[in-house]
Design a protein around this motif. Sequence first.
Motif, PDB file in Angstrom:
ATOM      1  N   LEU A 172       0.843  -1.197   0.000  1.00  0.00           N
ATOM      2  CA  LEU A 172       0.000   0.000   0.000  1.00  0.00           C
ATOM      3  C   LEU A 172       0.879   1.248   0.000  1.00  0.00           C
ATOM      4  O   LEU A 172       1.949   1.251   0.612  1.00  0.00           O
ATOM      5  CB  LEU A 172      -0.915   0.012   1.232  1.00  0.00           C
ATOM      6  CG  LEU A 172      -1.955  -1.094   1.304  1.00  0.00           C
ATOM      7  CD1 LEU A 172      -2.699  -1.034   2.633  1.00  0.00           C
ATOM      8  CD2 LEU A 172      -2.930  -1.012   0.148  1.00  0.00           C
ATOM      9  N   PRO A 173       0.423   2.303  -0.647  1.00  0.00           N
ATOM     10  CA  PRO A 173       1.202   3.548  -0.662  1.00  0.00           C
ATOM     11  C   PRO A 173       1.332   4.145   0.732  1.00  0.00           C
ATOM     12  O   PRO A 173       0.400   4.078   1.535  1.00  0.00           O
ATOM     13  CB  PRO A 173       0.380   4.488  -1.552  1.00  0.00           C
ATOM     14  CG  PRO A 173      -0.685   3.672  -2.174  1.00  0.00           C
ATOM     15  CD  PRO A 173      -0.809   2.403  -1.423  1.00  0.00           C
ATOM     16  N   MET A 174       2.493   4.726   0.992  1.00  0.00           N
ATOM     17  CA  MET A 174       2.747   5.356   2.297  1.00  0.00           C
ATOM     18  C   MET A 174       3.040   6.845   2.165  1.00  0.00           C
ATOM     19  O   MET A 174       2.847   7.590   3.106  1.00  0.00           O
ATOM     20  CB  MET A 174       3.944   4.682   2.980  1.00  0.00           C
ATOM     21  CG  MET A 174       3.666   3.301   3.503  1.00  0.00           C
ATOM     22  SD  MET A 174       2.445   3.265   4.811  1.00  0.00           S
ATOM     23  CE  MET A 174       3.332   4.002   6.159  1.00  0.00           C
ATOM     24  N   GLN A 175       3.537   7.265   1.015  1.00  0.00           N
ATOM     25  CA  GLN A 175       3.895   8.671   0.850  1.00  0.00           C
ATOM     26  C   GLN A 175       3.658   9.072  -0.598  1.00  0.00           C
ATOM     27  O   GLN A 175       3.936   8.307  -1.518  1.00  0.00           O
ATOM     28  CB  GLN A 175       5.367   8.882   1.225  1.00  0.00           C
ATOM     29  CG  GLN A 175       5.810  10.318   1.134  1.00  0.00           C
ATOM     30  CD  GLN A 175       7.282  10.465   1.426  1.00  0.00           C
ATOM     31  OE1 GLN A 175       8.076   9.563   1.158  1.00  0.00           O
ATOM     32  NE2 GLN A 175       7.668  11.606   1.961  1.00  0.00           N
ATOM     33  N   TRP A 176       3.147  10.292  -0.768  1.00  0.00           N
ATOM     34  CA  TRP A 176       2.852  10.818  -2.085  1.00  0.00           C
ATOM     35  C   TRP A 176       3.640  12.103  -2.293  1.00  0.00           C
ATOM     36  O   TRP A 176       3.845  12.874  -1.357  1.00  0.00           O
ATOM     37  CB  TRP A 176       1.358  11.132  -2.222  1.00  0.00           C
ATOM     38  CG  TRP A 176       0.499   9.922  -2.225  1.00  0.00           C
ATOM     39  CD1 TRP A 176      -0.013   9.295  -3.327  1.00  0.00           C
ATOM     40  CD2 TRP A 176       0.030   9.167  -1.109  1.00  0.00           C
ATOM     41  NE1 TRP A 176      -0.763   8.200  -2.945  1.00  0.00           N
ATOM     42  CE2 TRP A 176      -0.745   8.102  -1.589  1.00  0.00           C
ATOM     43  CE3 TRP A 176       0.210   9.269   0.270  1.00  0.00           C
ATOM     44  CZ2 TRP A 176      -1.349   7.170  -0.760  1.00  0.00           C
ATOM     45  CZ3 TRP A 176      -0.388   8.348   1.107  1.00  0.00           C
ATOM     46  CH2 TRP A 176      -1.156   7.317   0.586  1.00  0.00           C
ATOM     47  N   GLY A 177       4.064  12.323  -3.548  1.00  0.00           N
ATOM     48  CA  GLY A 177       4.760  13.561  -3.894  1.00  0.00           C
ATOM     49  C   GLY A 177       3.762  14.660  -4.210  1.00  0.00           C
ATOM     50  O   GLY A 177       2.541  14.462  -4.183  1.00  0.00           O
ATOM     51  N   TRP A 210       6.761   6.001  -2.147  1.00  0.00           N
ATOM     52  CA  TRP A 210       7.143   4.672  -1.665  1.00  0.00           C
ATOM     53  C   TRP A 210       5.929   3.989  -1.069  1.00  0.00           C
ATOM     54  O   TRP A 210       4.959   4.620  -0.700  1.00  0.00           O
ATOM     55  CB  TRP A 210       8.308   4.729  -0.699  1.00  0.00           C
ATOM     56  CG  TRP A 210       8.058   5.393   0.622  1.00  0.00           C
ATOM     57  CD1 TRP A 210       8.044   6.733   0.871  1.00  0.00           C
ATOM     58  CD2 TRP A 210       7.796   4.754   1.874  1.00  0.00           C
ATOM     59  NE1 TRP A 210       7.789   6.963   2.202  1.00  0.00           N
ATOM     60  CE2 TRP A 210       7.635   5.772   2.847  1.00  0.00           C
ATOM     61  CE3 TRP A 210       7.692   3.432   2.285  1.00  0.00           C
ATOM     62  CZ2 TRP A 210       7.364   5.506   4.173  1.00  0.00           C
ATOM     63  CZ3 TRP A 210       7.420   3.169   3.623  1.00  0.00           C
ATOM     64  CH2 TRP A 210       7.276   4.199   4.542  1.00  0.00           C
ATOM     65  N   SER A 211       6.025   2.676  -1.021  1.00  0.00           N
ATOM     66  CA  SER A 211       4.940   1.869  -0.470  1.00  0.00           C
ATOM     67  C   SER A 211       5.521   0.886   0.539  1.00  0.00           C
ATOM     68  O   SER A 211       6.726   0.711   0.628  1.00  0.00           O
ATOM     69  CB  SER A 211       4.199   1.136  -1.581  1.00  0.00           C
ATOM     70  OG  SER A 211       5.069   0.261  -2.259  1.00  0.00           O
ATOM     71  N   ALA A 212       4.619   0.262   1.286  1.00  0.00           N
ATOM     72  CA  ALA A 212       5.038  -0.693   2.311  1.00  0.00           C
ATOM     73  C   ALA A 212       4.128  -1.916   2.236  1.00  0.00           C
ATOM     74  O   ALA A 212       3.021  -1.834   1.683  1.00  0.00           O
ATOM     75  CB  ALA A 212       4.951  -0.059   3.696  1.00  0.00           C
ATOM     76  N   PRO A 213       4.564  -3.037   2.780  1.00  0.00           N
ATOM     77  CA  PRO A 213       3.662  -4.186   2.861  1.00  0.00           C
ATOM     78  C   PRO A 213       2.364  -3.778   3.578  1.00  0.00           C
ATOM     79  O   PRO A 213       2.389  -2.918   4.469  1.00  0.00           O
ATOM     80  CB  PRO A 213       4.450  -5.210   3.680  1.00  0.00           C
ATOM     81  CG  PRO A 213       5.882  -4.831   3.486  1.00  0.00           C
ATOM     82  CD  PRO A 213       5.888  -3.330   3.339  1.00  0.00           C
TER      83      PRO A 213
END
Length: 113
Positions: A31-36, A43-46
């Motif tokens: 799942l996405p964790m940070q957006w520009g 970046w995304s994380a499990p």
Amino acid sequence: MGMLVVSAVFVVILSALAYRANIRFRNERRLPMQWGMTGAVNWSAPRFVALAFIPILAIGVLGFQVFMALNVPARAGQEALVFPVLVGTGATLVAVQLLHLWLIERTLRRNAG
């Protein structure tokens, strides 16, 4: 004692939101964790890490606030602010969790279509 109960209620709310989101996003591995600024995912994380991040952060932040409130006396005249600040912090964490879940949903919908 009341501060501990309020903190626990906020952690339960955040955990319930994360649990519901885990069911909703069960088909997603990451799942996405940070957006520009452009809306692109940086970046995304499990899935488990992404959804557990804010509830775990809440345990640390709210636990620290309760610990400090119980062990460090407030400044003179600010005693009445301790509880509202705790509630404000908990409400902010819930708002951030809801924003994060909304951004995830929007990103997944945009990528699917």
